[in-house]
Design a protein around this motif. Structure first.
Motif, PDB file in Angstrom:
ATOM      1  N   ILE A   1      30.928 112.122  30.941  1.00 46.00           N
ATOM      2  CA  ILE A   1      29.938 112.423  31.982  1.00 46.00           C
ATOM      3  C   ILE A   1      30.563 113.262  33.088  1.00 46.00           C
ATOM      4  CG2 ILE A   1      28.517 111.393  33.800  1.00 46.00           C
ATOM      5  CD1 ILE A   1      27.996 109.053  31.940  1.00 46.00           C
ATOM      6  N   LYS A   2      31.785 112.894  33.502  1.00 48.89           N
ATOM      7  CA  LYS A   2      32.433 113.652  34.574  1.00 48.89           C
ATOM      8  C   LYS A   2      32.713 115.081  34.137  1.00 48.89           C
ATOM      9  CE  LYS A   2      36.338 113.798  37.765  1.00 48.89           C
ATOM     10  NZ  LYS A   2      37.512 113.103  38.331  1.00 48.89           N
ATOM     11  N   VAL A   3      33.202 115.252  32.916  1.00 47.66           N
ATOM     12  CA  VAL A   3      33.487 116.611  32.423  1.00 47.66           C
ATOM     13  C   VAL A   3      32.209 117.447  32.417  1.00 47.66           C
ATOM     14  CG1 VAL A   3      34.321 117.971  30.468  1.00 47.66           C
ATOM     15  CG2 VAL A   3      35.426 115.796  31.029  1.00 47.66           C
ATOM     16  N   SER A   4      31.114 116.849  31.936  1.00 46.87           N
ATOM     17  CA  SER A   4      29.837 117.562  31.888  1.00 46.87           C
ATOM     18  C   SER A   4      29.344 117.900  33.294  1.00 46.87           C
ATOM     19  CB  SER A   4      28.810 116.706  31.154  1.00 46.87           C
ATOM     20  OG  SER A   4      27.554 117.346  31.124  1.00 46.87           O
ATOM     21  N   GLN A   5      29.479 116.964  34.231  1.00 57.75           N
ATOM     22  CA  GLN A   5      29.040 117.211  35.605  1.00 57.75           C
ATOM     23  C   GLN A   5      29.850 118.334  36.256  1.00 57.75           C
ATOM     24  OE1 GLN A   5      29.474 113.252  37.243  1.00 57.75           O
ATOM     25  NE2 GLN A   5      27.270 112.846  37.073  1.00 57.75           N
ATOM     26  N   ILE A   6      31.145 118.371  35.978  1.00 58.44           N
ATOM     27  CA  ILE A   6      31.990 119.437  36.532  1.00 58.44           C
ATOM     28  C   ILE A   6      31.559 120.785  35.967  1.00 58.44           C
ATOM     29  CG2 ILE A   6      34.331 120.385  36.554  1.00 58.44           C
ATOM     30  CD1 ILE A   6      34.023 118.070  38.456  1.00 58.44           C
ATOM     31  N   GLU A   7      31.275 120.837  34.672  1.00 62.08           N
ATOM     32  CA  GLU A   7      30.857 122.093  34.039  1.00 62.08           C
ATOM     33  C   GLU A   7      29.528 122.592  34.595  1.00 62.08           C
ATOM     34  OE1 GLU A   7      32.847 121.724  29.574  1.00 62.08           O
ATOM     35  OE2 GLU A   7      30.694 121.498  29.845  1.00 62.08           O
ATOM     36  N   ARG A   8      28.621 121.660  34.909  1.00 63.65           N
ATOM     37  CA  ARG A   8      27.290 122.046  35.400  1.00 63.65           C
ATOM     38  C   ARG A   8      27.248 122.195  36.921  1.00 63.65           C
ATOM     39  NH1 ARG A   8      25.750 117.486  32.498  1.00 63.65           N
ATOM     40  NH2 ARG A   8      24.935 116.607  34.422  1.00 63.65           N
ATOM     41  N   ALA A   9      28.380 121.991  37.590  1.00 67.99           N
ATOM     42  CA  ALA A   9      28.462 122.072  39.064  1.00 67.99           C
ATOM     43  C   ALA A   9      27.631 120.993  39.725  1.00 67.99           C
ATOM     44  CB  ALA A   9      28.031 123.447  39.563  1.00 67.99           C
ATOM     45  N   ASP A  10      27.354 119.894  39.005  1.00 68.00           N
ATOM     46  CA  ASP A  10      26.656 118.764  39.607  1.00 68.00           C
ATOM     47  C   ASP A  10      27.619 117.873  40.379  1.00 68.00           C
ATOM     48  OD1 ASP A  10      24.291 119.592  38.576  1.00 68.00           O
ATOM     49  OD2 ASP A  10      24.321 118.263  36.836  1.00 68.00           O
ATOM     50  N   ARG A  11      28.895 118.109  40.213  1.00 70.02           N
ATOM     51  CA  ARG A  11      29.922 117.319  40.881  1.00 70.02           C
ATOM     52  C   ARG A  11      31.084 118.225  41.209  1.00 70.02           C
ATOM     53  NH1 ARG A  11      32.315 111.715  38.251  1.00 70.02           N
ATOM     54  NH2 ARG A  11      33.864 111.236  39.835  1.00 70.02           N
ATOM     55  N   ARG A  12      31.712 117.990  42.344  1.00 69.56           N
ATOM     56  CA  ARG A  12      32.817 118.839  42.767  1.00 69.56           C
ATOM     57  C   ARG A  12      34.116 118.045  42.828  1.00 69.56           C
ATOM     58  NH1 ARG A  12      33.670 122.425  48.282  1.00 69.56           N
ATOM     59  NH2 ARG A  12      35.623 123.379  47.613  1.00 69.56           N
ATOM     60  N   ASP A  13      35.127 118.541  42.114  1.00 68.42           N
ATOM     61  CA  ASP A  13      36.480 117.981  42.153  1.00 68.42           C
ATOM     62  C   ASP A  13      37.424 119.133  41.846  1.00 68.42           C
ATOM     63  OD1 ASP A  13      38.922 116.704  41.772  1.00 68.42           O
ATOM     64  OD2 ASP A  13      37.995 114.894  40.950  1.00 68.42           O
ATOM     65  N   ASP A  14      37.878 119.819  42.908  1.00 67.90           N
ATOM     66  CA  ASP A  14      38.644 121.049  42.735  1.00 67.90           C
ATOM     67  C   ASP A  14      39.931 120.833  41.951  1.00 67.90           C
ATOM     68  OD1 ASP A  14      36.640 122.120  44.213  1.00 67.90           O
ATOM     69  OD2 ASP A  14      37.803 122.374  46.057  1.00 67.90           O
ATOM     70  N   GLU A  15      40.638 119.731  42.204  1.00 67.30           N
ATOM     71  CA  GLU A  15      41.891 119.471  41.498  1.00 67.30           C
ATOM     72  C   GLU A  15      41.630 119.240  40.011  1.00 67.30           C
ATOM     73  OE1 GLU A  15      45.049 119.628  42.434  1.00 67.30           O
ATOM     74  OE2 GLU A  15      44.330 120.449  44.340  1.00 67.30           O
ATOM     75  N   PHE A  16      40.592 118.477  39.718  1.00 60.65           N
ATOM     76  CA  PHE A  16      40.257 118.215  38.319  1.00 60.65           C
ATOM     77  C   PHE A  16      39.847 119.506  37.613  1.00 60.65           C
ATOM     78  CE2 PHE A  16      37.308 117.224  34.895  1.00 60.65           C
ATOM     79  CZ  PHE A  16      38.009 116.257  34.180  1.00 60.65           C
ATOM     80  N   ALA A  17      39.035 120.342  38.285  1.00 67.56           N
ATOM     81  CA  ALA A  17      38.604 121.608  37.689  1.00 67.56           C
ATOM     82  C   ALA A  17      39.800 122.507  37.396  1.00 67.56           C
ATOM     83  CB  ALA A  17      37.624 122.310  38.621  1.00 67.56           C
ATOM     84  N   LYS A  18      40.782 122.496  38.294  1.00 65.13           N
ATOM     85  CA  LYS A  18      41.995 123.301  38.075  1.00 65.13           C
ATOM     86  C   LYS A  18      42.762 122.792  36.871  1.00 65.13           C
ATOM     87  CE  LYS A  18      46.291 124.697  40.379  1.00 65.13           C
ATOM     88  NZ  LYS A  18      47.121 124.535  41.597  1.00 65.13           N
ATOM     89  N   THR A  19      42.948 121.470  36.789  1.00 66.76           N
ATOM     90  CA  THR A  19      43.663 120.875  35.656  1.00 66.76           C
ATOM     91  C   THR A  19      42.918 121.139  34.349  1.00 66.76           C
ATOM     92  OG1 THR A  19      44.481 119.121  37.102  1.00 66.76           O
ATOM     93  CG2 THR A  19      44.602 118.718  34.731  1.00 66.76           C
ATOM     94  N   TYR A  20      41.594 121.038  34.383  1.00 64.85           N
ATOM     95  CA  TYR A  20      40.751 121.272  33.214  1.00 64.85           C
ATOM     96  C   TYR A  20      40.921 122.710  32.720  1.00 64.85           C
ATOM     97  CZ  TYR A  20      36.394 121.249  30.443  1.00 64.85           C
ATOM     98  OH  TYR A  20      35.469 121.338  29.432  1.00 64.85           O
ATOM     99  N   ARG A  21      40.884 123.667  33.647  1.00 63.52           N
ATOM    100  CA  ARG A  21      41.013 125.079  33.279  1.00 63.52           C
ATOM    101  C   ARG A  21      42.392 125.345  32.661  1.00 63.52           C
ATOM    102  NH1 ARG A  21      39.440 126.885  37.493  1.00 63.52           N
ATOM    103  NH2 ARG A  21      37.358 127.626  36.991  1.00 63.52           N
TER     104      ARG A  21
END
Length: 399
Positions: A373-393
């Motif tokens: 759910i968190k991964v999907s929310q980050i992809e859809r910009a429904d949730r913001r977590d800059d550090e997680f998005a950086k690690t994911y990328r």
């Protein structure tokens, strides 16, 4: 109209506003009355009003009553002409003990703006934030009508025929509305007719509220993406806080001023050996409600907030005192996100990258130690977590 001539280096104007007319009064820096006149509340009237004031000399400041209602048009026009405008509160009953008339009120506004240079700067109207305000008001009225209709349904069921009551009263709201909307009453069944009509009204209001939520989400994300992506701050609460700040939030000089505007500035409530503060009961109550909602959600869901709450409880603080502190903290955070928003990182590349590498949400979540759910929310910009998005990328680029 009265008019006096004087050799002045600058004048102050006060305007008593009404729906169809505005009455302006002019005084000099010594408080002497120079003249007053009534003008129509039209574009041509604004031009004539400004010319009347300028005939006495350059304008130092203009004080206008009702800058967000009857005086909105004149305020906007004065701004286009580089006139410094301040909002003047209508005189109280005690101040009107010498009488009331349009000239008296206009001169009172002029004296107020001449005596004080800390009067509030009016909100700008007519921009994108004003559009959000209008849509928010429409949504609020739909929510109110929805609640009224639902209560009417419950009330009608209480006094309805026993067979009707026993069949529908135990149902949950969503199922109840759906089943009542599908009723086909006969002409001699007025109770069923009323319930069906109310159910159809509720369904229409649900659609209207859903559409308004989607439109608000789009508008707020376009105006203040950093605000709407803050933790536990949804589009409706974000919209209300944007409306409170206004089109020109720079008029709010500090975090403390914004907190006072939202009614969350601490007020001393000490007595004897007890030293404490309480919440401000003034300010914008809609903004206060928005901050209260964010506070409740964070107390329920946010780990850091829950740790803070437990710490304060151990110190002997009450729930009201803890919420007062949290509201002020959230207010400070919101003020920064509105007046000095951080750059929101682009996350539009995350989903295409994952799909190019044929990775499922489950595989990504297991690798990063989180939930799908968190991964999907980050992809859809429904949730913001800059550090997680950086690690994911970084993970996607290395995969």
């Amino acid at each position: 109209m009265t008019r006096n001539t004087a050799d002045v280096s600058g004048v102050y104007a006060g305007v008593d506003t009404h729906k169809h007319t505005h009455h302006v009064a002019v005084i000099d820096s010594l408080g002497r009355q120079l003249g007053d006149q009534e003008f129509p509340a039209t574009s041509a009237g604004y031009v004539a009003l400004l010319k009347f004031v300028l005939d006495f000399g350059p304008i130092i400041r203009a004080g206008i009553e009702g800058t967000a209602s009857y005086g909105a048009g004149l305020t906007a026009y004065f701004r286009t002409q580089s006139v410094m405008v301040r909002e003047v509160i209508r005189p109280s009953r005690q101040e009107r003990r010498h009488g009331k008339s349009d000239p008296i009120d206009a001169y009172a506004a002029a004296r107020a703006v001449a005596a004080r240079d800390d009067l509030p700067i009016p909100k700008l109207l007519g921009g994108r934030i004003d559009g959000v305000r209008a849509l928010l008001r429409v949504r609020r009225s739909a929510v109110k009508a929805y609640g009224t209709a639902m209560r009417q349904v419950k009330s009608l069921l209480i006094t309805a025929d026993p067979s009707l009551r026993e069949k529908y009263e135990p149902l949950k709201d969503a199922d109840l509305v759906e089943k009542l909307a599908r009723l086909h009453p006969k002409i001699n069944e007025p109770q069923k007719m009323a319930l069906r009509r109310l159910a159809k009204r509720i369904k229409h209001l649900e659609e209207e509220i859903t559409l308004a939520d989607a439109e608000l989400a789009y508008m707020v994300d376009d105006i203040a993406p950093a605000l709407v992506r803050a933790k536990h701050l949804g589009p409706v609460t974000a919209a209300q806080l944007l409306v409170t700040a206004g089109e020109n939030p720079e008029r709010i000089r500090s975090k403390a001023a914004f907190a006072a505007l939202c009614g969350v500035s601490p007020i001393p409530a000490s007595s004897g050996k007890t030293t404490r503060h309480r919440l401000n009961r003034g300010g914008d109550r809609q903004a206060n409600s928005a901050l209260h909602t964010i506070c409740l959600v964070r107390m329920s869901c946010d780990p850091r907030t829950r740790v803070y709450v437990e710490k304060k409880r151990a110190e002997g603080r009450s729930t009201a005192e803890i919420m007062r502190c949290l509201k002020r903290y959230i207010s400070n955070e919101v003020f920064t996100l509105i007046t000095n928003p951080p750059e929101v990182p682009n996350i539009e590349d995350l989903r295409p990258l994952r799909q190019q590498r044929n990775l499922t949400l489950k595989a990504v979540a297991e690798h990063l130690g989180t939930t799908e759910i968190k991964v999907s929310q980050i992809e859809r910009a429904d949730r913001r977590d800059d550090e997680f998005a950086k690690t994911y990328r970084e993970y996607l680029l290395a995969a």
